[in-house]
Design a protein around this motif. Structure first.
Motif, short mmCIF file in Angstrom:
data_model
loop_
_atom_site.label_atom_id
_atom_site.label_comp_id
_atom_site.label_asym_id
_atom_site.label_seq_id
_atom_site.Cartn_x
_atom_site.Cartn_y
_atom_site.Cartn_z
N TYR A 111 1.51 4.11 2.01
CA TYR A 111 2.74 3.03 2.08
C TYR A 111 4.21 3.61 2.24
CZ TYR A 111 4.90 -1.38 1.30
OH TYR A 111 5.80 -2.27 1.60
N ARG A 112 4.32 4.54 1.40
CA ARG A 112 5.71 4.99 1.37
C ARG A 112 6.16 5.79 2.48
NH1 ARG A 112 4.65 6.48 -4.05
NH2 ARG A 112 4.02 8.74 -3.40
N CYS A 113 5.00 6.61 3.12
CA CYS A 113 5.30 7.02 4.32
C CYS A 113 5.50 6.35 5.40
CB CYS A 113 4.28 8.02 4.87
SG CYS A 113 4.08 9.53 3.86
N LEU A 114 4.77 5.09 5.60
CA LEU A 114 4.93 4.03 6.57
C LEU A 114 6.23 3.26 6.41
CD1 LEU A 114 1.27 2.61 6.54
CD2 LEU A 114 2.52 3.72 8.49
N GLN A 115 6.62 3.01 5.22
CA GLN A 115 8.13 2.59 5.02
C GLN A 115 9.05 3.37 5.63
OE1 GLN A 115 7.97 1.65 0.86
NE2 GLN A 115 8.40 -0.37 1.32
N GLN A 116 8.85 4.67 5.37
CA GLN A 116 10.16 5.84 5.69
C GLN A 116 9.81 6.23 7.18
OE1 GLN A 116 9.88 8.47 2.56
NE2 GLN A 116 10.18 6.93 1.01
N GLN A 117 8.59 5.71 7.76
CA GLN A 117 8.00 6.22 9.23
C GLN A 117 7.98 7.62 9.24
OE1 GLN A 117 11.35 3.33 11.46
NE2 GLN A 117 9.98 3.62 12.86
N GLN A 118 7.42 7.97 8.20
CA GLN A 118 7.19 9.53 8.38
C GLN A 118 5.67 9.77 8.70
OE1 GLN A 118 7.59 10.76 4.23
NE2 GLN A 118 9.90 10.77 4.27
N SER A 121 -12.31 7.00 2.79
CA SER A 121 -11.71 8.34 3.78
C SER A 121 -10.39 8.00 3.97
CB SER A 121 -12.48 8.35 4.99
OG SER A 121 -12.05 7.18 5.91
N PHE A 122 -9.70 9.21 4.27
CA PHE A 122 -8.32 9.10 4.46
C PHE A 122 -7.79 8.30 5.64
CE2 PHE A 122 -4.82 10.77 7.22
CZ PHE A 122 -3.46 10.70 6.21
N GLN A 123 -8.77 8.00 6.72
CA GLN A 123 -8.46 7.28 7.87
C GLN A 123 -8.53 5.58 7.40
OE1 GLN A 123 -7.17 8.39 10.85
NE2 GLN A 123 -6.32 6.20 10.96
N GLN A 124 -9.43 5.45 6.61
CA GLN A 124 -9.63 4.03 5.83
C GLN A 124 -8.47 3.67 5.25
OE1 GLN A 124 -13.45 4.49 4.08
NE2 GLN A 124 -14.28 3.31 5.59
N CYS A 125 -7.93 4.75 4.50
CA CYS A 125 -6.69 4.38 3.32
C CYS A 125 -5.48 4.23 4.31
CB CYS A 125 -6.39 5.58 2.65
SG CYS A 125 -7.64 5.67 1.16
N VAL A 126 -5.12 4.82 5.28
CA VAL A 126 -4.12 4.75 6.05
C VAL A 126 -4.21 3.45 6.99
CG1 VAL A 126 -3.01 5.64 8.30
CG2 VAL A 126 -3.74 7.31 6.57
N ASP A 127 -5.54 3.16 7.47
CA ASP A 127 -5.53 1.75 8.00
C ASP A 127 -5.50 0.65 7.33
OD1 ASP A 127 -6.45 2.92 10.57
OD2 ASP A 127 -8.55 2.76 10.27
N THR A 128 -5.83 0.65 6.11
CA THR A 128 -5.35 -0.32 4.91
C THR A 128 -4.02 -0.50 5.19
OG1 THR A 128 -7.28 0.10 3.87
CG2 THR A 128 -5.63 -1.08 2.60
N MET A 129 -3.10 0.49 4.61
CA MET A 129 -1.93 0.42 4.59
C MET A 129 -1.13 0.01 6.02
SD MET A 129 -0.94 0.63 1.49
CE MET A 129 -2.37 -0.41 1.21
N ARG A 130 -1.48 0.52 6.85
CA ARG A 130 -1.04 0.15 8.25
C ARG A 130 -1.20 -1.50 8.43
NH1 ARG A 130 -2.72 5.28 11.97
NH2 ARG A 130 -0.78 6.24 12.23
N LEU A 131 -2.53 -1.98 7.80
CA LEU A 131 -2.66 -3.50 8.38
C LEU A 131 -1.67 -4.23 7.27
CD1 LEU A 131 -4.20 -6.06 8.84
CD2 LEU A 131 -5.76 -5.39 7.24
N PHE A 132 -1.58 -3.62 5.92
CA PHE A 132 -0.73 -4.49 5.25
C PHE A 132 0.72 -4.42 5.69
CE2 PHE A 132 2.21 -4.14 1.44
CZ PHE A 132 2.06 -5.51 0.95
N ARG A 133 1.39 -3.21 6.12
CA ARG A 133 2.42 -3.20 6.54
C ARG A 133 2.84 -3.86 7.84
NH1 ARG A 133 7.70 -2.64 5.21
NH2 ARG A 133 8.87 -1.27 6.74
N MET A 134 2.07 -4.01 8.86
CA MET A 134 1.92 -4.87 9.86
C MET A 134 2.33 -6.33 9.46
SD MET A 134 -0.42 -5.00 13.41
CE MET A 134 -1.96 -5.63 12.38
N VAL A 135 1.39 -6.66 8.60
CA VAL A 135 1.54 -8.02 8.14
C VAL A 135 3.14 -8.38 7.51
CG1 VAL A 135 0.70 -9.91 6.23
CG2 VAL A 135 -0.61 -8.56 7.87
N GLU A 136 3.40 -7.25 6.79
CA GLU A 136 4.98 -7.36 6.20
C GLU A 136 5.68 -7.49 7.10
OE1 GLU A 136 6.08 -5.35 2.09
OE2 GLU A 136 6.00 -4.11 3.68
N LEU A 137 5.77 -6.57 8.04
CA LEU A 137 6.80 -6.67 9.17
C LEU A 137 6.72 -7.72 9.81
CD1 LEU A 137 6.13 -2.92 10.41
CD2 LEU A 137 8.18 -3.83 9.32
N LEU A 138 5.69 -8.46 10.29
CA LEU A 138 5.66 -9.63 11.17
C LEU A 138 6.17 -10.98 10.49
CD1 LEU A 138 2.35 -9.19 13.20
CD2 LEU A 138 4.50 -9.07 14.08
#
Length: 335
Positions: free
Chosen positions: A241-248, A276-293
């Motif tokens: 989540y922190r990486c997505l917020q900082q676009q890293q 798995s790593f990909q499942q965790c990233v997908d979870t946070m991408r989904l959350f971040r997408m909803v937050e942004l929209l």
């Protein structure tokens, strides 16, 4: 005063969930041998007397076995009702003796690490309502969401709250249970499971016994101290989540370096949480997408850049995989 047994496990709901699930499964013809298949519990002669530490991986296997063999959509609401009505956990007592609904939600949020596989998501204020999102993370989204919502609704019903004023949203893939259709004036379609509660209800005083409340707090705090170190799954979700917020950049090599582990050790630790790593990233991408929209109507190219995708086509495919909907439909739902 209640005298709970000391729970020899760093999660408050492991034994209570088994205490409620096993009898319900047996009454539906599913013996413990099938319920505990492919877990460490399979070799246990008497699970009720056992002081084993049940791993989260085993817990999710039990949940998957229940889904596979019991095949009753009512099983998770019944599990929730049994835990609450029979007060099998100190956390159940804590929520039943809380002075108001806000405190109930605060306790569930504070002890969220201890009550997996239950999932209590992030809350957001919206037009006089508090919306609680039950975001998918690990395990089956249907199971974790249905069990979590059932627990919250059972607590609310037991406390005499006006559930008919609440609003429930479910993805198209999930059907509301019969009692939910009776309780709610409004059940609508959402990108994932969420509950909206009138903010006016949050601080309405509820009847409670301070002595029972303090005793339950003491038991919960004791368990919390044993499990105060975040799990590998929690670390991964927070880091993503922190990486997505900082676009890293997001990669398992960067995660392994952050956790000071080898890549293979990192994968093994996440596998113990049925993730798995990909499942965790997908979870946070989904959350971040909803937050942004919710902040503004980003177009697909802007969203893709924010979420670390090389182009909007990859975003559309991911959104379809997560929710069965494209980003345009998600904008409509969130609007």
């Amino acid at each position: 005063m209640r005298n709970w047994h000391i729970i020899n496990h760093p999660r408050l709901f492991s034994k209570p969930l088994l205490q409620s699930l096993v009898p319900l499964a047996e009454r539906r013809g599913v013996p413990t041998s099938r319920l505990f298949k492919n877990t460490a519990l399979a070799a246990t002669t008497d699970w009720q007397l056992s002081n084993h530490r049940m791993s989260l991986k085993d817990w999710f296997q039990v949940v998957q076995n229940a889904e596979r063999f019991v095949q009753d959509p009512q099983i998770w609401p019944l599990v929730a009702q049994t835990i609450i009505h029979e007060r099998l956990s100190p956390l159940a007592e804590l929520t039943l003796q809380a002075p108001h609904l806000f405190d109930v939600l605060k306790q569930l949020q504070h002890y969220r690490q201890l009550i997996q596989p239950l999932e209590f998501g992030v809350a957001r204020g919206h037009e006089g309502m508090l919306e609680i999102y039950f975001l998918p993370s690990c395990g089956a989204v249907a199971t974790s969401s249905m069990l979590s919502v059932s627990m919250l609704l059972t607590i609310a019903q037991q406390r005499g709250l006006a559930i008919h004023q609440w609003q429930l949203k479910l993805p198209a893939s999930l059907s509301p249970l019969p009692q939910w259709s009776r309780w709610f004036d409004k059940i609508s379609e959402g990108a994932f499971v969420s509950v909206r509660i009138p903010q006016a209800q949050l601080f309405e005083p509820l009847p409670h016994e301070p002595d029972y409340y303090r005793q339950a707090q003491a038991f919960c705090r004791m368990q919390h101290r044993e499990a105060k170190t975040p799990s590998a799954l929690t670390h991964t979700l927070r880091w993503s989540y922190r990486c997505l917020q900082q676009q890293q950049q997001l990669s398992i090599h960067d995660l392994a370096a952050h956790m000071q582990l080898s890549v293979s050790s990192c994968k093994r630790m996440l596998a113990q949480h049925q993730s798995s790593f990909q499942q965790c990233v997908d979870t946070m991408r989904l959350f971040r997408m909803v937050e942004l929209l919710q902040q503004q109507p980003y177009n697909n190219s802007q969203l893709a850049a924010q979420l670390g995708y090389s182009n909007s086509n990859n975003l559309r495919r991911a959104c379809k995989r997560w929710l069965g909907e494209n980003p345009a439909r998600l904008r409509e739902i969130l609007a």
